[in-house]
Design a protein around this motif. Sequence first.
Motif, PDB file in Angstrom:
ATOM      1  N   GLN A  41       0.838  -1.202   0.000  1.00 16.51           N
ATOM      2  CA  GLN A  41       0.000   0.000   0.000  1.00 16.51           C
ATOM      3  C   GLN A  41       0.876   1.255   0.000  1.00 16.51           C
ATOM      4  O   GLN A  41       0.546   2.253  -0.627  1.00 16.51           O
ATOM      5  N   ASP A  42       2.004   1.180   0.693  1.00 18.06           N
ATOM      6  CA  ASP A  42       2.938   2.305   0.727  1.00 18.06           C
ATOM      7  C   ASP A  42       3.489   2.602  -0.672  1.00 18.06           C
ATOM      8  O   ASP A  42       3.616   3.770  -1.054  1.00 18.06           O
ATOM      9  N   GLU A  43       3.788   1.559  -1.445  1.00 17.23           N
ATOM     10  CA  GLU A  43       4.272   1.769  -2.812  1.00 17.23           C
ATOM     11  C   GLU A  43       3.198   2.426  -3.672  1.00 17.23           C
ATOM     12  O   GLU A  43       3.483   3.335  -4.453  1.00 17.23           O
ATOM     13  N   TYR A  44       1.951   1.965  -3.541  1.00 14.52           N
ATOM     14  CA  TYR A  44       0.857   2.583  -4.293  1.00 14.52           C
ATOM     15  C   TYR A  44       0.745   4.071  -3.967  1.00 14.52           C
ATOM     16  O   TYR A  44       0.618   4.910  -4.852  1.00 14.52           O
ATOM     17  N   GLN A  45       0.784   4.404  -2.688  1.00 15.55           N
ATOM     18  CA  GLN A  45       0.662   5.799  -2.274  1.00 15.55           C
ATOM     19  C   GLN A  45       1.823   6.626  -2.802  1.00 15.55           C
ATOM     20  O   GLN A  45       1.636   7.745  -3.271  1.00 15.55           O
ATOM     21  N   LYS A  46       3.035   6.072  -2.730  1.00 14.14           N
ATOM     22  CA  LYS A  46       4.197   6.799  -3.232  1.00 14.14           C
ATOM     23  C   LYS A  46       4.091   7.043  -4.738  1.00 14.14           C
ATOM     24  O   LYS A  46       4.461   8.109  -5.222  1.00 14.14           O
ATOM     25  N   ILE A  47       3.587   6.042  -5.482  1.00 18.18           N
ATOM     26  CA  ILE A  47       3.415   6.229  -6.928  1.00 18.18           C
ATOM     27  C   ILE A  47       2.444   7.372  -7.186  1.00 18.18           C
ATOM     28  O   ILE A  47       2.717   8.257  -7.995  1.00 18.18           O
ATOM     29  N   PHE A  48       1.300   7.365  -6.500  1.00 17.57           N
ATOM     30  CA  PHE A  48       0.323   8.451  -6.679  1.00 17.57           C
ATOM     31  C   PHE A  48       0.957   9.800  -6.371  1.00 17.57           C
ATOM     32  O   PHE A  48       0.793  10.758  -7.127  1.00 17.57           O
ATOM     33  N   ASP A  49       1.676   9.879  -5.256  1.00 20.44           N
ATOM     34  CA  ASP A  49       2.286  11.148  -4.866  1.00 20.44           C
ATOM     35  C   ASP A  49       3.341  11.599  -5.872  1.00 20.44           C
ATOM     36  O   ASP A  49       3.369  12.769  -6.265  1.00 20.44           O
ATOM     37  N   LEU A  50       4.215  10.683  -6.298  1.00 26.50           N
ATOM     38  CA  LEU A  50       5.284  11.036  -7.226  1.00 26.50           C
ATOM     39  C   LEU A  50       4.747  11.413  -8.604  1.00 26.50           C
ATOM     40  O   LEU A  50       5.212  12.371  -9.221  1.00 26.50           O
ATOM     41  N   VAL A  51       3.763  10.662  -9.091  1.00 28.92           N
ATOM     42  CA  VAL A  51       3.172  10.990 -10.395  1.00 28.92           C
ATOM     43  C   VAL A  51       2.455  12.334 -10.309  1.00 28.92           C
ATOM     44  O   VAL A  51       2.560  13.161 -11.216  1.00 28.92           O
ATOM     45  N   SER A  52       1.752  12.585  -9.219  1.00 22.69           N
ATOM     46  CA  SER A  52       1.060  13.870  -9.057  1.00 22.69           C
ATOM     47  C   SER A  52       2.046  15.032  -9.066  1.00 22.69           C
ATOM     48  O   SER A  52       1.800  16.052  -9.726  1.00 22.69           O
ATOM     49  N   LEU A  53       3.150  14.893  -8.349  1.00 25.43           N
ATOM     50  CA  LEU A  53       4.170  15.952  -8.345  1.00 25.43           C
ATOM     51  C   LEU A  53       4.745  16.160  -9.739  1.00 25.43           C
ATOM     52  O   LEU A  53       4.919  17.295 -10.192  1.00 25.43           O
ATOM     53  N   ASP A  54       5.043  15.071 -10.426  1.00 27.88           N
ATOM     54  CA  ASP A  54       5.617  15.155 -11.761  1.00 27.88           C
ATOM     55  C   ASP A  54       4.640  15.812 -12.737  1.00 27.88           C
ATOM     56  O   ASP A  54       5.013  16.694 -13.509  1.00 27.88           O
ATOM     57  N   LEU A  55       3.384  15.389 -12.686  1.00 26.88           N
ATOM     58  CA  LEU A  55       2.372  15.955 -13.586  1.00 26.88           C
ATOM     59  C   LEU A  55       2.153  17.431 -13.314  1.00 26.88           C
ATOM     60  O   LEU A  55       2.002  18.234 -14.233  1.00 26.88           O
ATOM     61  N   ARG A  56       2.112  17.786 -12.051  1.00 22.27           N
ATOM     62  CA  ARG A  56       1.905  19.190 -11.678  1.00 22.27           C
ATOM     63  C   ARG A  56       3.034  20.046 -12.228  1.00 22.27           C
ATOM     64  O   ARG A  56       2.816  21.112 -12.795  1.00 22.27           O
ATOM     65  N   ALA A  57       4.264  19.567 -12.068  1.00 22.11           N
ATOM     66  CA  ALA A  57       5.426  20.311 -12.561  1.00 22.11           C
ATOM     67  C   ALA A  57       5.384  20.426 -14.080  1.00 22.11           C
ATOM     68  O   ALA A  57       5.644  21.488 -14.642  1.00 22.11           O
ATOM     69  N   ARG A  58       5.024  19.354 -14.752  1.00 20.51           N
ATOM     70  CA  ARG A  58       5.003  19.369 -16.221  1.00 20.51           C
ATOM     71  C   ARG A  58       3.847  20.212 -16.764  1.00 20.51           C
ATOM     72  O   ARG A  58       3.960  20.794 -17.827  1.00 20.51           O
ATOM     73  N   ALA A  59       2.755  20.268 -16.040  1.00 19.78           N
ATOM     74  CA  ALA A  59       1.627  21.091 -16.482  1.00 19.78           C
ATOM     75  C   ALA A  59       1.981  22.575 -16.427  1.00 19.78           C
ATOM     76  O   ALA A  59       1.467  23.369 -17.211  1.00 19.78           O
TER      77      ALA A  59
END
Length: 134
Positions: A41-59
């Motif tokens: 579950q920790d890996e799932y949460q980290k993926i969501f958090d990391l992808v969200s940060l990456d997408l936000r920066a790229r947007a």
Amino acid sequence: MAAQHGNDWKSIADAMGKNRVHVKGAWRRNKRTVKNGPWSQDEYQKIFDLVSLDLRARALEDTRKKMHGMLRDNIGWEAIGDKLGTRRNVDVCRKWYSQLTSPMVEQGQWSDTNDYRLVDALFALDACSMDEVD
């Protein structure tokens, strides 16, 4: 070899008779312990958090900038895999698209970065009612 030369990939590659890009890639893939089997579950949460940060920066950044690393849908999977640290970047990308992303993104009807662009546009609009949003 890496202990002797550090991050001087050219020297290491020359000593091994290999290309520096291949040596650096092999080192990055093998330097950490990669898990197999069920995802936590920790890996799932980290993926969501990391992808969200990456997408936000790229947007927010200039889309004409040159991107580096493994990209799919303008997401930096190489950096996300490195930050997650427990899985290979290709496995993280596959997990995102096979189980974690929205069906609209998977079908190409919507981009993950469109979420952030929409929120930014609504914020800039400063709408107070649904009529103003429409």
